[in-house]
Write a protein that holds these residues in place. Structure first.
Motif, PDB file in Angstrom:
ATOM      1  N   ARG A  45      46.711  41.360  41.821  1.00 24.70           N
ATOM      2  CA  ARG A  45      46.733  40.237  40.897  1.00 24.70           C
ATOM      3  C   ARG A  45      47.637  39.114  41.401  1.00 24.70           C
ATOM      4  O   ARG A  45      47.617  38.024  40.876  1.00 24.70           O
ATOM      5  CB  ARG A  45      47.111  40.682  39.494  1.00 24.70           C
ATOM      6  CG  ARG A  45      48.551  41.034  39.289  1.00 24.70           C
ATOM      7  CD  ARG A  45      48.735  41.439  37.853  1.00 24.70           C
ATOM      8  NE  ARG A  45      47.681  42.415  37.487  1.00 24.70           N
ATOM      9  CZ  ARG A  45      47.506  42.863  36.244  1.00 24.70           C
ATOM     10  NH1 ARG A  45      48.241  42.412  35.275  1.00 24.70           N
ATOM     11  NH2 ARG A  45      46.580  43.753  35.982  1.00 24.70           N
ATOM     12  N   PHE A  46      48.459  39.439  42.421  1.00 28.06           N
ATOM     13  CA  PHE A  46      49.295  38.376  42.975  1.00 28.06           C
ATOM     14  C   PHE A  46      48.606  37.660  44.136  1.00 28.06           C
ATOM     15  O   PHE A  46      49.191  36.875  44.820  1.00 28.06           O
ATOM     16  CB  PHE A  46      50.648  38.943  43.426  1.00 28.06           C
ATOM     17  CG  PHE A  46      51.346  39.643  42.300  1.00 28.06           C
ATOM     18  CD1 PHE A  46      51.693  38.921  41.160  1.00 28.06           C
ATOM     19  CD2 PHE A  46      51.612  41.002  42.343  1.00 28.06           C
ATOM     20  CE1 PHE A  46      52.321  39.556  40.085  1.00 28.06           C
ATOM     21  CE2 PHE A  46      52.227  41.639  41.285  1.00 28.06           C
ATOM     22  CZ  PHE A  46      52.590  40.931  40.145  1.00 28.06           C
ATOM     23  N   LEU A  68      29.542  43.722  32.818  1.00 32.53           N
ATOM     24  CA  LEU A  68      29.663  44.618  31.668  1.00 32.53           C
ATOM     25  C   LEU A  68      31.064  44.465  31.084  1.00 32.53           C
ATOM     26  O   LEU A  68      32.044  44.561  31.830  1.00 32.53           O
ATOM     27  CB  LEU A  68      29.435  46.065  32.084  1.00 32.53           C
ATOM     28  CG  LEU A  68      28.047  46.402  32.627  1.00 32.53           C
ATOM     29  CD1 LEU A  68      27.991  47.869  33.057  1.00 32.53           C
ATOM     30  CD2 LEU A  68      26.959  46.109  31.594  1.00 32.53           C
ATOM     31  N   PRO A  69      31.188  44.216  29.793  1.00 32.23           N
ATOM     32  CA  PRO A  69      32.518  44.001  29.214  1.00 32.23           C
ATOM     33  C   PRO A  69      33.287  45.324  29.116  1.00 32.23           C
ATOM     34  O   PRO A  69      32.694  46.394  29.020  1.00 32.23           O
ATOM     35  CB  PRO A  69      32.219  43.440  27.831  1.00 32.23           C
ATOM     36  CG  PRO A  69      30.866  43.960  27.500  1.00 32.23           C
ATOM     37  CD  PRO A  69      30.121  44.125  28.793  1.00 32.23           C
ATOM     38  N   GLU A 118      39.293  38.814  30.635  1.00 26.17           N
ATOM     39  CA  GLU A 118      39.064  38.854  32.077  1.00 26.17           C
ATOM     40  C   GLU A 118      40.387  38.734  32.822  1.00 26.17           C
ATOM     41  O   GLU A 118      41.192  37.859  32.534  1.00 26.17           O
ATOM     42  CB  GLU A 118      38.124  37.717  32.492  1.00 26.17           C
ATOM     43  CG  GLU A 118      37.534  37.876  33.883  1.00 26.17           C
ATOM     44  CD  GLU A 118      36.640  39.106  34.042  1.00 26.17           C
ATOM     45  OE1 GLU A 118      37.156  40.148  34.463  1.00 26.17           O
ATOM     46  OE2 GLU A 118      35.434  39.027  33.709  1.00 26.17           O
ATOM     47  N   GLY A 119      40.585  39.647  33.757  1.00 27.80           N
ATOM     48  CA  GLY A 119      41.813  39.629  34.552  1.00 27.80           C
ATOM     49  C   GLY A 119      42.830  40.642  34.086  1.00 27.80           C
ATOM     50  O   GLY A 119      43.791  40.928  34.786  1.00 27.80           O
ATOM     51  N   HIS A 120      42.609  41.196  32.882  1.00 29.88           N
ATOM     52  CA  HIS A 120      43.577  42.153  32.366  1.00 29.88           C
ATOM     53  C   HIS A 120      43.125  43.601  32.511  1.00 29.88           C
ATOM     54  O   HIS A 120      43.929  44.510  32.405  1.00 29.88           O
ATOM     55  CB  HIS A 120      43.898  41.858  30.894  1.00 29.88           C
ATOM     56  CG  HIS A 120      44.708  40.606  30.736  1.00 29.88           C
ATOM     57  ND1 HIS A 120      44.156  39.346  30.865  1.00 29.88           N
ATOM     58  CD2 HIS A 120      46.026  40.431  30.490  1.00 29.88           C
ATOM     59  CE1 HIS A 120      45.099  38.444  30.688  1.00 29.88           C
ATOM     60  NE2 HIS A 120      46.259  39.074  30.465  1.00 29.88           N
ATOM     61  N   GLY A 121      41.848  43.797  32.739  1.00 29.41           N
ATOM     62  CA  GLY A 121      41.348  45.157  32.874  1.00 29.41           C
ATOM     63  C   GLY A 121      41.225  45.551  34.333  1.00 29.41           C
ATOM     64  O   GLY A 121      41.847  44.953  35.213  1.00 29.41           O
ATOM     65  N   ALA A 122      40.397  46.562  34.557  1.00 34.44           N
ATOM     66  CA  ALA A 122      40.163  47.018  35.932  1.00 34.44           C
ATOM     67  C   ALA A 122      39.416  45.923  36.689  1.00 34.44           C
ATOM     68  O   ALA A 122      38.530  45.270  36.136  1.00 34.44           O
ATOM     69  CB  ALA A 122      39.325  48.296  35.907  1.00 34.44           C
ATOM     70  N   ALA A 132      35.391  39.223  39.289  1.00 33.74           N
ATOM     71  CA  ALA A 132      34.978  38.353  38.182  1.00 33.74           C
ATOM     72  C   ALA A 132      36.135  37.464  37.737  1.00 33.74           C
ATOM     73  O   ALA A 132      35.964  36.282  37.441  1.00 33.74           O
ATOM     74  CB  ALA A 132      34.463  39.204  37.023  1.00 33.74           C
ATOM     75  N   ALA A 133      37.357  38.044  37.725  1.00 32.47           N
ATOM     76  CA  ALA A 133      38.523  37.283  37.282  1.00 32.47           C
ATOM     77  C   ALA A 133      38.792  36.095  38.200  1.00 32.47           C
ATOM     78  O   ALA A 133      39.281  35.056  37.750  1.00 32.47           O
ATOM     79  CB  ALA A 133      39.746  38.200  37.240  1.00 32.47           C
TER      80      ALA A 133
END
Ligand SMILES: [Zn+2]
Lengths: 1005, 97, 227
Positions: free
Chosen positions: A119-120, A512-513, A518-522, A534-535
């Protein structure tokens, strides 16, 4: 062990032909007919590579050109090929392959650690992180480059050959699936010259995988065999397997690369045959039947090895007899993936199917699955895949029926494999390569080619969004029949009959949700090869990238060697959602060649090695070889540069050649000079217009130096032209300018002065020219020729004579590019070498010395003679060169460039002009190209005064000399200037550019 | 690559055989000395460079070596036709009128 | 005087490949067969078909009708005359005969005050014959022209690799490839390379009285050439 062999009727492998191969130093066994991918899967190998940015473990996702992950390095040493897709590599005995990523090893990857902090590393990470300080970039780059990339290019010369083949045909069919085969059949039956190409080793397309359909009562592959037999019987049809049409250019020029020997073991390849062949195909009509590719759905950790497309799982089973797992979850939003689930279940695989649709597929399909023991989970989607280096399970969620939202938790399934299907994407690439645009089809959820195609390009089958075989063949038949009618041909036969089946509409869902923002899950990957999640697309939109082309460049979506075949539509759809726009409005990025990577070898074809470029030789070349000439390339010509004696370097040889020529006699091959025969009653008038100097009074038997200007008044070429008769001239041009001048004459004649009766014929290659140069040259000529009077008053400087030299008819011109007494002997080039040798014999008594271009350059520089293109650069007028004597301002016709000489800029002060330079230290040879300054102050930026154009050591003068162009040079004789090069400033005096024999006594001797 | 019909060889040939020879029908001032610097500069340096139909010259350097006129669309690359310089000029002038 | 001491020799543009040393009798074995027709005479003929007397003079001197159609080749037992441009033709014959013809033609042009000329190109050009079942395919490997479409009795001027060549097709047996001396080494290597997949062999070419080009291979008469 996840994948394993299973017998399938109609499988395309040959169990009678086992082959062994090696991957990452481990030996495996498989069968002929396997791809490297199917062979690895059959052996339970899942981990094939590490991802580009995060070093995440990756496995095989697809089964063909769409594969984003399984990039491998094939073979070693000179035969190594980087970044092939394992899904496209045909297996052969002894094949050697390895992964292209992973450091220090594929299993333990350092970059993988970085990936944990994914994420960084948002899009633009490198731009954002390594911007400052600018000077440190080379250091950053070194490490970034090391960490990035996949395979490595070969460093040894390619031992294999490649060729090109040009086609001029009526119909090109791209794609050998059902639609393409039928299109080729119809075109072939109509008698049209037809070529069918398909990228795979075997024709059949999806019929190679899908085994349930019956066409005209035959099984799919039986129908394919029937088609191929019919096509083989038609002399006007050619079928090329292993041939990828990778580019479509204007006017239906299609480039296709055929893999002729890539599928053979290295030891079995035929050295006389090319490895690959590039086909350049001009087709009146192109029929695109390139089908469609199944795309995956986007969900959490959808990149764990063991997650594949449903089409891949289906194909490995039916084509290669490989079950990709023992417990398989199929995730879909459409009906087609049910087929994969059904075939797997019938082979004894434990299968579960999650359908994003509440209602699922058509009832008959659901029934079939249930009967086969498949557990159906309607209205479910995968939130995330479990497992690290291999799938161990999946967490499902319940989906809302209308909005793409989570409405509840679902089961956590224990599976070893996940197959997903997000629907089909039409392979529209070729249609779009030269400007065609695909259209969004909301029913089929794909960008597709329009039914009507475009001028001379028809689109048939799945490329138009016809997923069902019955519809695809129906549309193919109608479209091809219509185009045949347009070519004045009928079509024979009815459309193949295929039973149509009830199909439920797919659900418009791409990501698929998982119930999280977006960006907080896997991480849910869109583009596997470039690690675009996707993020990342959401981030790009948030940072205000609006155009999909910009989103692509910011995130690298679709940039890989797979060119986004799996990822593009998912990426567009996610961007559309983030932008709040319909997908059709977001549109697609630009499709450019190549469809799949093409080797440089194929592109270069025969234009390598000794046939890389034209090498032009004079008729005397063998003589120069015998005298150990060193050569230089001038234009395309190979010219003797100098003739070293044992132990001599360039300078020693040139000093000797120069002195011999000035003191006794030298000889040079001048055959490369351009020669043009100019004849006609208006020849003289034409020369007056095309040259800056006057030609009206040049008598037959006389030669004149001519300057050619462009319309801007700048010198473009020069040379001596001889008057043979009142209406007949022998023009010479510079070696490099020959073709340009020839066209220049023709163009002015044809476009501007067609009324002038004059014709030009190139005679460059007809005449071989020997230049005999030096005080003893007259005596050499006299030994060879008795029918020309060489007396100094009978045959003067700038005279030309025809006579018999060494027994041959010859044109002899007394012209000089050295300032010496000199003659140029021109004979039919078939006698060129003979003449050279006769001159050498006749000159032996005078120590005749052959010399090359380097000595020629020194001799002419000593006289201040220019070389167009070296001392001029397209911005030098005759005045700048102190050659106003060669400009006939009083000629009645306004010759080319004349008016421009009067323009304020051309006639004004401050222009760079040709001068001579004498370095104050006579031992210093100035650097050519060095800048000239007025003083030693080298504060940046310095006021540049000009530059050195020619610089040599003159053995004759015993010192260095140079020519230069200098601001207002004509008024600066006597000035001292400073020539700056290699960190040093060298003083030199501005002098006349004529260093030797200013009065011209020698050449008039 | 374009396919260009040579009006002399009377055949469509690949672009590889031809050499581009600039904009067609640029009038050289009849008496250059009477043209002022601006007019002469315009003739020497300025070209139309249109987005759309363009009259240009091509030379069939690998064939008959004749220069001829081609009307070509600079966006679509469509070629409306090719003519001898003389035949094309009549059409060109009609279009300009 | 020294003249009798001179013994001029000719070297064709492909001389350095020593083709005769490896030439063998042609067989129908699927290979590409090739060789140079060395030392022929070539002249560029320029003229205006609208001028009365031009075509007649050409016919009268050479026995060859002036071809007026693009790419057409006039053939006779003494050589060929090929259309290369609306005001340009190429005349190919035995060297000595060509020298005789051009002298007569230029004399005739001058006498009739025609805007016409010949330009000797014998030193600047050469011909290679290329035969074998796949000979057209070899050309297709190297050039963009649709070589299959050349009618018999025609020639086309186009590009092979990076060289301009003329391909002359008189029968289905093979083609003649005409190219410039300085490009000869390149063109030969290119042809040899492209032919390699089919097998490449140098064949003996012999004078054949009934053929417009092979007939011109009769040994040159040195005494006349030196005249
Ligand atoms: Zn032409």
């Amino acid at each position: 062990m996840s994948g394993y062999r299973i017998h399938r009727p109609g499988e395309r492998i040959n169990r009678q032909k086992p082959v062994s191969f090696q991957f990452d130093n481990v030996q495996y066994k498989a069968f002929s007919g396997d791809t490297l991918a199917s062979a690895l899967l059959a052996n339970g190998v899942r981990l094939i590579g590490r991802s580009f940015k995060y070093g995440r473990p990756r496995g095989i996702v697809g089964f063909g050109a769409e594969e984003p992950n399984a990039l491998i390095q094939l073979e070693t040493g000179a035969h190594t090929v980087p970044d092939l897709k394992a899904t496209q590599v045909e297996l052969y005995q002894g094949l050697l392959a390895g992964s292209t990523t992973g450091y220090p090893s594929l299993d333990f990857d350092l970059k993988g650690l970085l990936g944990k902090f994914g994420r960084f590393m948002p899009p633009g990470f490198y731009y954002k992180t390594f911007m400052e300080p600018v000077k440190a970039w080379p250091v950053y780059e070194k490490y970034i480059r090391k960490a990035a990339g996949y395979g490595h290019a070969p460093v040894l010369p390619d031992p294999e050959s490649y060729d090109h083949l040009h086609h001029h045909i009526d119909v090109l069919v791209v794609g050998g699936g059902a639609a393409g085969l039928w299109a080729a059949t119809l075109a072939g039956r109509a008698g049209l010259k037809t070529l069918l190409v398909d990228e795979q080793a075997e024709m059949g397309g999806w019929l190679l995988t899908e085994r349930r359909s019956r066409i005209d009562g035959l099984s799919g592959m039986d129908w394919v065999s029937q088609r191929l037999a019919e096509l083989a019987s038609l002399p006007n049809v050619s079928v090329l397997p292993r041939t990828t049409a990778f580019a479509l250019h204007d006017l239906n020029l299609v480039q296709a690369v055929e893999l002729l020997q890539d599928h053979l073991p290295l030891t079995e390849r035929n050295a006389a045959l090319p490895r690959q062949r590039l086909h350049k195909i001009r087709a009146h009509q192109v029929i695109l039947a390139s089908g469609a590719i199944e795309r995956p759905l986007v969900f959490g950790y959808n990149d764990v090895p063991g997650v594949m497309t449903a089409a891949a799982g289906h194909s490995y089973l039916n084509r290669y007899g490989v079950a990709v797992g023992r417990e398989v979850l199929v995730q879909t939003q459409n009906d087609a993936a049910y087929e994969a689930a059904l075939d797997l279940a019938q082979c004894g695989v434990k299968v579960m199917l999650a359908d994003a649709r509440q209602g699922g597929a058509a009832a008959w399909r659901q029934q079939a699955l249930k009967s086969a023991g498949v557990e159906l989970l309607l209205g479910h989607g995968i939130a995330k895949v479990l497992g690290d280096k291999s799938v161990s399970g999946a967490q499902l969620v319940k989906l809302d029926g209308r909005n793409n939202q989570v409405v509840g938790s679902g089961p956590r399934l224990s599976v070893d494999t996940v197959l997903s299907s997000g629907g089909l994407t039409s392979t529209v690439h070729l249609f779009c390569h030269n400007g065609g645009r695909p259209v969004w089809n909301q029913q089929q959820l794909s960008f597709v080619c329009p039914d009507e195609g475009r001028d001379n390009i028809a689109c048939v089958g799945a490329i138009t969004g016809r997923w069902e075989l019955s519809e695809a063949l129906g549309q193919t038949h109608a479209a091809v029949a219509a185009l045949l009618l347009g070519h004045g041909r009928g079509s024979s036969g009815n459309a193949p009959s295929v039973a149509s089946e009830e199909v439920a509409a797919p659900r418009a869902i791409f990501r698929l949700p998982d119930g999280k923002p977006e960006g907080h899950g896997a991480k849910a990957f869109v583009d596997y090869q470039n690690d675009v999640a996707a993020a990342d697309i959401h981030t790009a939109i948030r940072e205000n990238y609006r155009s999909i082309e910009h989103v692509k460049r910011y995130t690298a979506l679709g940039f890989g060697t797979d060119q986004g075949k799996l990822s593009n539509i998912n990426g567009f759809a996610i961007a559309a959602e983030a932008l709040g726009k319909p997908i059709a409005e977001v549109g697609t990025t630009t499709y450019r060649p190549s469809y799949t990577p093409v080797t440089f070898g194929a592109l270069a074809g025969p234009h390598v090695g000794e046939t890389f470029d034209v090498r032009r030789y004079t008729a005397m070349h063998a003589s120069h070889d015998a005298r150990k000439a060193e050569y230089e390339v001038v234009g395309q010509w190979l010219r003797p540069w100098y003739f070293p004696k044992p132990g001599e370097d360039l300078h020693a040889a040139v000093n000797r050649e120069c002195l011999a020529t000035r003191n006794s006699v030298g000889v040079m091959d001048a055959s490369t000079l351009g020669k043009i025969d100019v004849k006609g009653p208006d020849a003289r008038e034409f020369l007056n217009r095309i040259y800056s100097n006057a030609w009206s009074k040049l008598d037959p038997g006389k030669c004149r130096y001519g300057l050619m200007l462009d319309e801007n008044g700048m010198v473009m070429d020069d040379g001596v032209t001889a008057c043979l008769a009142d209406d007949h001239f022998h023009m010479t041009t510079t070696t490099g300018g020959a073709a340009r001048v020839y066209s220049w004459l023709e163009r002015w004649h044809q476009t501007e002065w067609p009324e002038l009766k004059v014709r030009f014929t190139t005679t460059t290659d007809h005449w071989a020219t020997v230049a005999v140069v030096g005080p003893d040259s007259r005596q050499v000529l006299q030994k060879l020729c008795t029918d020309i009077d060489f007396d100094k008053d009978a045959f003067k400087f700038m005279d030309g004579r025809s006579g018999t030299v060494a027994g041959l008819p010859a044109r002899v011109f007394r012209i000089s590019f050295s300032g010496e007494l000199a003659y140029e002997i021109n004979v039919d080039a078939n006698y060129g070498r003979y003449m050279w040798e006769e001159v050498m014999k006749a000159g032996a008594a005078f120590n005749i010395t052959p010399y090359g271009t380097e000595t020629m350059h020194v001799l002419r520089a000593e006289k201040g003679f220019i070389i167009v293109g070296q001392d001029t650069d397209g911005s030098m007028s005759p005045n700048d060169l102190a050659m106003s004597w060669a400009v006939g301002m009083k000629k009645p016709f306004s010759f080319l460039g004349k008016r421009s000489l009067l323009r304020s800029h051309t006639a004004g002060d401050g222009r760079k002009q040709l001068v001579g330079l004498l370095p104050l230290d006579p031992k210093v040879v100035l650097a050519e190209g060095a800048q000239i300054l007025s003083n030693t102050d080298d504060t940046v930026p310095a006021a540049m005064q000009g530059h050195v154009t020619s610089s040599y050591h003159s053995a004759f003068l015993g010192r260095s000399i140079a020519m230069a162009v200098l601001k207002d040079g004509s008024k600066r004789e006597g000035d001292t200037v400073f020539v700056w090069a290699h960190g040093k400033s060298v003083p030199a005096q501005v002098v006349s550019s004529v260093f030797v024999d200013k009065e011209g006594v020698r050449q008039h001797a | 690559m374009l396919v260009i019909t040579c009006p002399y060889c009377q055949e469509a040939r690949e672009e590889e055989e031809f050499s581009y020879a600039g904009e067609a029908y640029i009038a050289r001032p009849a008496v250059p000395e009477e043209a002022d610097d601006a007019t002469w500069g315009d003739y020497v340096f300025h070209r139309k460079n249109p987005r759309g139909w363009h009259w240009e010259q091509w030379q069939h350097v690998a064939g008959c070596r004749k220069v001829f006129a081609v009307k070509r669309h600079t966006v679509t690359y469509e070629i409306a036709g090719s003519w001898t310089l003389a035949d094309g000029k009549a059409l060109y002038l009609k279009e300009q009128a | 005087m020294p003249k009798q001491g001179f013994q001029p020799f000719m070297e064709s543009p492909l001389h350095h490949f020593k083709l005769d040393a490896e030439a063998q009798a042609r067989r129908a074995d699927g290979r590409i067969w090739c060789n140079e027709l060395p030392h022929l005479g070539y002249a560029v003929l320029r003229g205006d078909t609208a001028e009365a007397g031009f075509a007649q003079l050409v016919q009268q001197v050479t026995g060859l009708a002036l071809p007026l159609q693009a790419g057409a080749v006039s053939q006779g037992p003494q050589g060929v005359l090929m259309w290369t441009s609306p005001d340009e033709w190429l005349l190919v014959s035995h060297r000595q005969r060509l020298a005789d013809w051009t002298a007569q033609l230029d004399g005739g042009f001058a006498a009739q005050q025609l805007f016409a000329q010949t330009v000797d190109s014998s030193g600047g050009l050469t011909l290679a014959w290329l035969g074998g079942t796949e000979h057209i395919t070899v050309l297709r490997h190297l050039g963009v022209y649709d070589f299959e479409s050349i009618p018999l009795g025609h020639m086309v001027s186009t590009v092979l690799g990076k060289a301009t060549v003329q391909v002359i097709r008189l029968d289905g047996d093979g083609v003649f490839v005409l190219f410039r001396r300085s490009f000869a080494d390149y063109v030969w290597r290119l042809l040899r390379r492209a032919a390699q997949p089919y097998g490449f062999a140098v064949c003996q070419l012999e004078a054949r009285g009934d053929h417009p080009l092979f007939a011109q291979l009769a040994a040159p008469r040195p005494s006349l050439i030196l005249a």
